[in-house]
Enzyme design. Sequence first.
Site, PDB file in Angstrom:
ATOM      1  N   ASP A 110       7.526   9.105 -12.793  1.00 11.77           N
ATOM      2  CA  ASP A 110       7.845  10.379 -13.444  1.00 11.77           C
ATOM      3  C   ASP A 110       7.585  11.492 -12.439  1.00 11.77           C
ATOM      4  O   ASP A 110       6.470  11.600 -11.909  1.00 11.77           O
ATOM      5  CB  ASP A 110       6.917  10.530 -14.660  1.00 11.77           C
ATOM      6  CG  ASP A 110       7.601  11.163 -15.841  1.00 11.77           C
ATOM      7  OD1 ASP A 110       8.204  12.233 -15.641  1.00 11.77           O
ATOM      8  OD2 ASP A 110       7.524  10.613 -16.947  1.00 11.77           O
ATOM      9  N   ASP A 217      11.162  15.261 -14.789  1.00 14.11           N
ATOM     10  CA  ASP A 217      10.684  16.078 -15.906  1.00 14.11           C
ATOM     11  C   ASP A 217      11.346  17.455 -15.868  1.00 14.11           C
ATOM     12  O   ASP A 217      11.513  18.042 -14.796  1.00 14.11           O
ATOM     13  CB  ASP A 217       9.158  16.220 -15.727  1.00 14.11           C
ATOM     14  CG  ASP A 217       8.464  16.801 -16.936  1.00 14.11           C
ATOM     15  OD1 ASP A 217       8.489  16.170 -17.999  1.00 14.11           O
ATOM     16  OD2 ASP A 217       7.873  17.893 -16.814  1.00 14.11           O
ATOM     17  N   GLU A 274      15.457  15.089 -17.352  1.00 12.26           N
ATOM     18  CA  GLU A 274      15.216  15.516 -18.734  1.00 12.26           C
ATOM     19  C   GLU A 274      15.890  16.873 -18.933  1.00 12.26           C
ATOM     20  O   GLU A 274      15.455  17.873 -18.384  1.00 12.26           O
ATOM     21  CB  GLU A 274      13.706  15.633 -18.955  1.00 12.26           C
ATOM     22  CG  GLU A 274      13.363  15.881 -20.381  1.00 12.26           C
ATOM     23  CD  GLU A 274      11.962  16.453 -20.559  1.00 12.26           C
ATOM     24  OE1 GLU A 274      11.412  16.317 -21.646  1.00 12.26           O
ATOM     25  OE2 GLU A 274      11.446  17.074 -19.611  1.00 12.26           O
ATOM     26  N   HIS A 351       7.949   9.396 -25.407  1.00 13.14           N
ATOM     27  CA  HIS A 351       6.553   9.787 -25.659  1.00 13.14           C
ATOM     28  C   HIS A 351       6.436  11.173 -26.290  1.00 13.14           C
ATOM     29  O   HIS A 351       5.323  11.630 -26.532  1.00 13.14           O
ATOM     30  CB  HIS A 351       5.791   9.767 -24.339  1.00 13.14           C
ATOM     31  CG  HIS A 351       6.317  10.791 -23.371  1.00 13.14           C
ATOM     32  ND1 HIS A 351       7.593  10.729 -22.830  1.00 13.14           N
ATOM     33  CD2 HIS A 351       5.775  11.919 -22.892  1.00 13.14           C
ATOM     34  CE1 HIS A 351       7.782  11.780 -22.062  1.00 13.14           C
ATOM     35  NE2 HIS A 351       6.703  12.520 -22.071  1.00 13.14           N
ATOM     36  N   ASP A 352       7.556  11.845 -26.522  1.00 14.15           N
ATOM     37  CA  ASP A 352       7.518  13.205 -27.065  1.00 14.15           C
ATOM     38  C   ASP A 352       7.992  13.277 -28.509  1.00 14.15           C
ATOM     39  O   ASP A 352       8.252  14.376 -29.018  1.00 14.15           O
ATOM     40  CB  ASP A 352       8.414  14.132 -26.218  1.00 14.15           C
ATOM     41  CG  ASP A 352       7.811  14.425 -24.855  1.00 14.15           C
ATOM     42  OD1 ASP A 352       6.576  14.366 -24.725  1.00 14.15           O
ATOM     43  OD2 ASP A 352       8.579  14.716 -23.917  1.00 14.15           O
TER      44      ASP A 352
HETATM   45  C1  NOJ Z   1       8.445  17.014 -20.808  1.00 10.35           C
HETATM   46  C2  NOJ Z   1       7.527  15.867 -20.977  1.00 10.35           C
HETATM   47  O1  NOJ Z   1       8.247  14.782 -21.499  1.00 10.35           O
HETATM   48  C3  NOJ Z   1       6.429  16.333 -21.888  1.00 10.35           C
HETATM   49  O2  NOJ Z   1       5.600  15.276 -22.310  1.00 10.35           O
HETATM   50  C4  NOJ Z   1       5.649  17.405 -21.178  1.00 10.35           C
HETATM   51  O3  NOJ Z   1       4.710  17.958 -22.066  1.00 10.35           O
HETATM   52  C5  NOJ Z   1       6.564  18.521 -20.672  1.00 10.35           C
HETATM   53  N1  NOJ Z   1       7.789  18.044 -20.107  1.00 10.35           N
HETATM   54  C6  NOJ Z   1       5.855  19.325 -19.615  1.00 10.35           C
HETATM   55  O4  NOJ Z   1       5.769  18.597 -18.431  1.00 10.35           O
END
Ligand code: NOJ
Length: 604
Positions: A110, A217, A274, A351-352
Site C-alpha cells: 500500500d 492510497d 484509490e 478495510h474501509d
Molecule cells: C484511504 C484508506 O483506505 C483509508 O483507510 C485511510 O484512512 C485514508 N485513505 C487515509 O490514508
Amino acid sequence: MGSLCFNDGVQDDRQPWWKAATFYQVYPASFKDSNDDGWGDLPGLISKVDYLHGLGVDCIWVSPIFESPQKDMGYDVSDYQKIYAPYGTIEDVDALIQTCHERGMKLILDLVVNHTSAEHEWFQESRSSRTNPKRDWYIWKPPRYDAGGNRQPPTNWRGYFAGSTWTWDEHTQEYYLHLYASEQPDLNWENAETREAIYEETMRFWLRRGVDGFRIDTVNKYSKRTEYIDAAVTDKNSPYQAAPEMWCNGPRIHEFIREINQVLAPFSAVSVGELSNTPDPKQVLPYVSTRARELDMVFEFSVIRLGNGDLFTGKYIYKPFTLSQLKALTEKWQCFIEGTDSWATVFCENHDNGRAVSRFGDTSTPELWRASARTIALWQATLTGTLFLYQGQELGMTNMPASWDISHYQDVEAVNFFAEAVASRNEQRIQATKHGLSILARDHARLPFRWNEDDNVGFTTDSAKSWMRIPREKGISVESQLGDRTSVLEFYREMLRLRKRFQGVFVFGTHTLLDRENESTWAYIKEGFLTTKDGHRMRGRALVVMNFTVERAPLVDVSAALGCAPESTRLMVTTACGAVRGAKDELSAWEGRIYCDFGPEICI
Ligand code: NOJ
C-alpha cells in the site's frame, strides 16, 4: 503496464497478468498473529500464504506495514523504509515476497503518499522553522482573522475525519493542511523535490526489493487547487464544509500520475489507485486508459458506498437503497470500459467498509447468511474486471454483533463522527449515527480473521490480548468451512476456478443488464469469446440470475435471455445446496444461478 487491447469481450493473449488475476487484500493487524501479542504480523501472514494459494489467489495486497504511530492504522507512515515492529522486520517482507513468488503469486504494498505521519522526519523538519529547506514539502498557510480579531483557518474545508482540514502550529505560527487526521499532514506535490523523494524513497525502494506493484492510497488528491479559497456552504450547522472540488482531481493530477507511471514502468509494476469522489466515467477514463499511461486500474466507490449518507457530514446517517440502484451502479461500472482501452476492478469489500453480507445480503438466520454470502460470491465472480477480495469475505464474515456497544469502535473516523454527533446534543442524530456505524463502520472489516472455532479463532493465543474483540459466532471460520461443499469458502474457491476457466466471458465479457426495475431478482448476460480445447474461438454467453430476497422468485425465460434453443442452455452453477435448491423455474431464497450456452454442466 498494460498493452493496448480494446474491451469487446475478447480475451487476448496480449493481456497483462493482472487482468484475470484474483487479488486478495490482507489487513495485517487482523489476519494472523504469530507471536501472541494480539496483533497480526508478517510471519503470521507468511504461514498462511498456502491457504491463499489454495483458495485461488494470484496476488496479495497488504495494507500498510510501515513504521507508524497508528493514528489511522498505518495510513500515517512515519518511515517508509522501516516496518512497524509489531508486524515484523524488513527481512520478513523479503521472505513474504519470496514465499509468494515461489508459488507463482505476486505481492503488492500500500503506497500512502498523499500525506505522511506528523512524526515523519520530513514533517518534523518542515515544522521546525519557516525557513527550513523542507518547509515547502507540506502545505503551510497563514491564518485569517474574523471581524472580532479571532484567528481562523485559511479555508472553511471539512476534513474526512470531521473538523477542519487545518491545524495551527504554535511554533511557526501557521496552519498546515491535512485532509485526514491532524496527525496526517498532506505532502506538497507542487514541489518537484518532494515528488522525487516520494518516488525514490518510497516507490523505488520497495520495487527494488521485489514487490510487484502498489495499491495507491487516495491517488486523486495529490494536486490541490492552489487558490485556497472557501468552499460553498452546504452545511449551515457547521463552520466546516465539504470541499472535494478544491483538492480532488486537481489541475496537475494527471501530470503527477504520469510521473508515477514512469517510476513503475521499468519494473513492470502493477498499479491500482484509490479514486474517490469521481463518479463520472468520463473523468475516470483518463486515469485508466492504457494509452494515457497513468494507472492500470482504479477503485471507483459508487457500489461500495451504497447506504452511506452524505460523504462528509452525514456519512454515517444510513441511506437505504434498492436492488435496482445496486444493479444500475454495477451496470454503469461494468460497461464504462466497453470499447475503450481501459480496465475495471470488481470488489464489494475492503478495510474501509462494513462487510458485504451484512450490507447487501441477509444475516437474519444462518441459512440466509450462507445463501446470501454464496450469492454475493456468484455476483462478484461473474463480473468483468480484476477481482479483489478482502480477507474473510470468502468466509462470509459479518459485521460486529448488534449487541456490541459503541466502545468497541476504535477507528478514528467512527470515533470522531460519533463524538461529533454527541457534541450536537441531538438525540436523533446520535441514534442515527450509532445505527449507521453498526452497518457501515470501518471497524467491522477489521475484526480478527477467523481461522478456527476456538475462543481465539486461531488468530492469536489469548483473546484478551487481541487488539479488537473477537466475536464468538460459530461456523464462520476456515476450519468449519474447508472441505464442506455447502460452505461459503468452498463456493468462493469453485467460483474463482470457474471464473478463470471461462475468463473470456466472466473476466473479459460484455455486461448486459436485464429486467432492470425488478426489485427481487437480478439478471444479466455476460458474453465473450472462449477458446476450445482444439484452439477454436467461440462466442459464449452466460446468464447470471440471482434472487436477492427471502421469497421464492420466478426464473426468467432462460433460453430467451440467452438467445438459444432450450436444449442448448445449461445450468452451470447454483448457489443452493440439496433440499433448498429451487424448482426448475423458480429460485429459492437468495439463490443464484448461472446458465450458459457453452461448457459442461457443473453443479457446485
Ligand atoms: C484511504 C484508506 O483506505 C483509508 O483507510 C485511510 O484512512 C485514508 N485513505 C487515509 O490514508
